[in-house]
Design a protein around this motif. Structure first.
Motif, PDB file in Angstrom:
ATOM      1  N   GLY A 212      -0.257  15.296  11.271  1.00 55.60           N
ATOM      2  CA  GLY A 212      -0.802  14.040  11.778  1.00 55.60           C
ATOM      3  C   GLY A 212       0.237  12.934  11.809  1.00 55.60           C
ATOM      4  O   GLY A 212       0.310  12.166  12.777  1.00 55.60           O
ATOM      5  N   LEU A 213       1.051  12.849  10.746  1.00 51.08           N
ATOM      6  CA  LEU A 213       2.076  11.800  10.698  1.00 51.08           C
ATOM      7  C   LEU A 213       3.127  12.009  11.778  1.00 51.08           C
ATOM      8  O   LEU A 213       3.564  11.048  12.430  1.00 51.08           O
TER       9      LEU A 213
ATOM     10  N   MET B 181       1.103  10.316   0.557  1.00 47.25           N
ATOM     11  CA  MET B 181       2.093   9.464   1.218  1.00 47.25           C
ATOM     12  C   MET B 181       1.904   9.519   2.722  1.00 47.25           C
ATOM     13  O   MET B 181       1.900   8.498   3.408  1.00 47.25           O
ATOM     14  N   VAL B 182       1.762  10.724   3.225  1.00 49.82           N
ATOM     15  CA  VAL B 182       1.583  10.882   4.666  1.00 49.82           C
ATOM     16  C   VAL B 182       0.265  10.267   5.095  1.00 49.82           C
ATOM     17  O   VAL B 182       0.166   9.618   6.143  1.00 49.82           O
ATOM     18  N   GLY B 183      -0.784  10.456   4.255  1.00 51.48           N
ATOM     19  CA  GLY B 183      -2.073   9.858   4.584  1.00 51.48           C
ATOM     20  C   GLY B 183      -1.988   8.348   4.659  1.00 51.48           C
ATOM     21  O   GLY B 183      -2.595   7.711   5.536  1.00 51.48           O
TER      22      GLY B 183
ATOM     23  N   LEU C 206      -0.185   7.314   7.729  1.00 50.75           N
ATOM     24  CA  LEU C 206      -1.060   7.425   8.894  1.00 50.75           C
ATOM     25  C   LEU C 206      -1.816   6.128   9.148  1.00 50.75           C
ATOM     26  O   LEU C 206      -2.112   5.780  10.290  1.00 50.75           O
ATOM     27  N   THR C 207      -2.150   5.416   8.077  1.00 52.25           N
ATOM     28  CA  THR C 207      -2.913   4.179   8.238  1.00 52.25           C
ATOM     29  C   THR C 207      -2.028   2.948   8.321  1.00 52.25           C
ATOM     30  O   THR C 207      -2.486   1.893   8.767  1.00 52.25           O
ATOM     31  N   GLN C 208      -0.776   3.053   7.883  1.00 54.15           N
ATOM     32  CA  GLN C 208       0.097   1.873   7.832  1.00 54.15           C
ATOM     33  C   GLN C 208       1.261   1.918   8.813  1.00 54.15           C
ATOM     34  O   GLN C 208       1.875   0.884   9.076  1.00 54.15           O
ATOM     35  N   THR C 209       1.588   3.104   9.331  1.00 57.92           N
ATOM     36  CA  THR C 209       2.736   3.202  10.235  1.00 57.92           C
ATOM     37  C   THR C 209       2.561   2.332  11.476  1.00 57.92           C
ATOM     38  O   THR C 209       3.513   1.701  11.945  1.00 57.92           O
ATOM     39  N   ASP C 210       1.350   2.304  12.018  1.00 58.93           N
ATOM     40  CA  ASP C 210       1.104   1.494  13.209  1.00 58.93           C
ATOM     41  C   ASP C 210       1.493   0.038  12.963  1.00 58.93           C
ATOM     42  O   ASP C 210       2.169  -0.587  13.789  1.00 58.93           O
ATOM     43  N   THR C 211       1.050  -0.486  11.816  1.00 59.29           N
ATOM     44  CA  THR C 211       1.335  -1.891  11.491  1.00 59.29           C
ATOM     45  C   THR C 211       2.827  -2.133  11.341  1.00 59.29           C
ATOM     46  O   THR C 211       3.370  -3.101  11.887  1.00 59.29           O
TER      47      THR C 211
ATOM     48  N   THR D 109       0.829  -1.206   0.000  1.00 57.18           N
ATOM     49  CA  THR D 109       0.000   0.000   0.000  1.00 57.18           C
ATOM     50  C   THR D 109       0.859   1.249   0.000  1.00 57.18           C
ATOM     51  O   THR D 109       0.599   2.212  -0.734  1.00 57.18           O
ATOM     52  N   PHE D 110       1.901   1.252   0.814  1.00 59.23           N
ATOM     53  CA  PHE D 110       2.809   2.396   0.888  1.00 59.23           C
ATOM     54  C   PHE D 110       3.488   2.635  -0.459  1.00 59.23           C
ATOM     55  O   PHE D 110       3.547   3.763  -0.960  1.00 59.23           O
ATOM     56  N   ALA D 111       3.993   1.559  -1.073  1.00 60.44           N
ATOM     57  CA  ALA D 111       4.688   1.691  -2.359  1.00 60.44           C
ATOM     58  C   ALA D 111       3.733   2.160  -3.452  1.00 60.44           C
ATOM     59  O   ALA D 111       4.088   3.019  -4.282  1.00 60.44           O
TER      60      ALA D 111
END
Length: 515
Positions: free
Chosen positions: A375-376, A232-234, A237-242, A56-58
């Motif tokens: 937010g990030l 990217m930041v958005g 925000l959803t994937q950094t936790d994982t 997702t990030f890539a």
């Protein structure tokens, strides 16, 4: 007034279709996670979640904000050469980046595996995802072009039905065959190949893909460049936790978190439905100098997203263990401590409405980047402080903190610079009265009510009806809401009793204002 009602009616009619498709799509996507979670152990499910987070990030980086740019510029042109050019421009930018990132992920798979995974199968899993990356990006650009033509049927079929259904079926089949976590990578690749072909077949019905092309690369990049950071930041925000959970804690904890997260993010289904046509409509209205109409449509849709989403929020906030056991199984009920926290964060996102798309329609994409950046930063700092000590609980607090911060910044910009807010007196009463009345009653009922396959639908329907009654009694309806009732009655083929008497008449309000 008539033009505003017509645009709102078009948006709501589209949303009714997209909500139906979105619900099916969300169920299919959740089904994909459920299949993985039930057929694999929580730690293996955590490994898959980390890999999909990297994909997702890539993909988000490769798209470089071009999906919003394509959707924005397609409706601004009438010449097919220009419209084809917008689509081609998006592909040129996105696929160039996608191929570079795919090569990086393929070559660096072993390095990622050592730092984030606990199994040797991670290397082939990541390499299959790398091969899938350019195909996934091509699919998303095609969907963005379809969105620009304001076609909801094609989008619903390919994005909400075909894509998740194919992936889920392939994952289940390959897991049963014993492919392990690699099954998810192969399923994503095969599904992407099929859907990118179907998406372009649908797009060719809206505009001939062969013919003269007038590219708009510079214009697209100029608009989309600030969105590179924002999107990217958005995504972070959803994937950094994982990803940070995978780095600091065990894969099993990532699996638990990845069970609660998609349930909470399901609260955005209704918001997403309104968003598909919202950007091109808002962009067109802004180009015509009709910002007052954008304000009215934003306010009305935001209030109804809040009302329609509220029953599902109550379900996740009050009955987290029941929902997790029902969907993922008893092995995942330890995630019940974080599900209400995550649900609160995503409900705030839903309640903020299409704030980012509104700024995009006005061309103020830099503020989206700033809001997402704040937010990030908060997300990373809170994760660093809390994940090593508190694990998934710290990750959920970081997620909510960042979501609230992002929408606070963007909504403040809309209010200060453009005088656009969703806070009419009627809407404000709705936002305050619903949780104040429904949540305490439901919390008391939790002592004797258990959510099961038999009780979940009656609970949602009953809570939804009670919510409408509370809004009506509190005076939360306003004249524009009659358009919502009209669309619902047209969809159902029958009149809805009692509701209209709670909705003020626009003419009577105008006469009172004149007096």
């Amino acid at each position: 007034m008539a033009d505003r009602a017509r645009e709102l009616s078009a948006l709501l009619s589209s949303a009714a279709l997209v909500v139906a498709g979105g619900i099916v799509g969300s169920v299919a996507k959740l089904g994909e996670r459920v299949v993985i979670g039930r057929l694999l152990s929580p730690d293996a499910y955590g490994e898959v979640s980390i890999g999909l987070a990297l994909l997702t990030f890539a993909a988000t980086f490769a798209i470089a904000g071009c999906t919003q740019g394509v959707s924005r510029f397609v409706p601004r042109y009438t010449d097919p050469a220009d419209r084809r050019g917008v689509w081609v421009s998006g592909l040129l930018v996105a696929e160039t980046l996608a191929l570079a990132l795919a090569a990086f992920l393929f070559v660096g798979a072993e390095g990622f595996a050592v730092r984030l995974f606990e199994t040797d199968a991670a290397v082939p899993f990541l390499r299959v995802l790398a091969i899938a990356l350019p195909v996934v990006v091509g699919f998303q650009i095609a969907v963005a072009a379809i969105r620009g033509f304001e076609n909801t049927v094609y989008r619903t079929v390919i994005r909400d039905l075909l894509d998740p259904a194919l992936r889920t079926g392939l994952i289940a089949f390959l897991l049963v065959l014993g492919w392990g976590i690699v099954a998810a990578g192969v399923a994503y690749l095969l599904a992407a190949v099929v859907t990118v072909v179907v998406a372009h077949l649908f797009l060719s019905r809206l505009v001939a893909l062969r013919g003269p092309v007038r590219t708009h690369v510079r214009e697209l990049v100029t608009f989309s460049a600030p969105l590179v950071v924002a999107t990217m930041v958005g995504t972070l925000l959803t994937q950094t936790d994982t990803i940070m959970l995978g780095y600091f804690r065990s894969s099993a904890e990532v699996g638990l978190y990845s069970a609660a997260y998609p349930l909470a993010s399901g609260l955005l289904v209704v918001l997403t439905a309104f968003g598909f046509l919202y950007l091109p409509i808002a962009s067109r209205l802004d180009a015509d100098g009709e910002r007052d109409a954008v304000d009215d449509i934003y306010a009305t849709t935001t209030k109804w997203v809040y009302v329609v989403t509220f029953p599902a929020f109550v379900l996740l906030a009050v009955f987290p263990a029941d929902v997790l056991a029902l969907v993922f199984g008893p092995a995942y009920t330890d995630a019940a401590v974080v599900l209400p926290i995550l649900a609160t964060g995503f409900f705030v996102s839903a309640a903020a409405g299409r704030d980012r798309e509104t700024l995009s329609a006005f061309g103020s994409t830099s503020w989206i980047a700033i809001g997402n950046g704040i937010g990030l930063l908060l997300n990373v700092l809170v994760n660093l402080a809390l994940i090593p000590r508190f694990g998934i609980l710290g990750a959920s607090v970081a997620s909510v903190t960042s979501l609230v911060a992002v929408h606070a910044v963007i909504c403040a910009v809309l209010a200060v610079q453009y005088d656009i807010t969703p806070f009419s007196p009627e809407a404000t009463r709705t936002y305050l009265v619903l949780p104040a009345t429904i949540l305490p009653v439901t919390a008391l009922a939790a002592g004797w009510l258990t959510i099961t396959p038999v009780t979940i639908l009656p609970f949602l329907v009953g809570t939804g009806l009670c919510s409408l009654v509370v809004v009506g009694i509190a005076g939360g309806f306003e004249p524009d809401d009659v358009v919502v009732v009209d669309v619902l009655e047209d969809s159902l083929g029958r009149s809805i009793p009692l509701v209209r008497r709670w909705i003020p008449d626009a003419r009577s309000e105008s006469s009172l204002s004149a007096d």
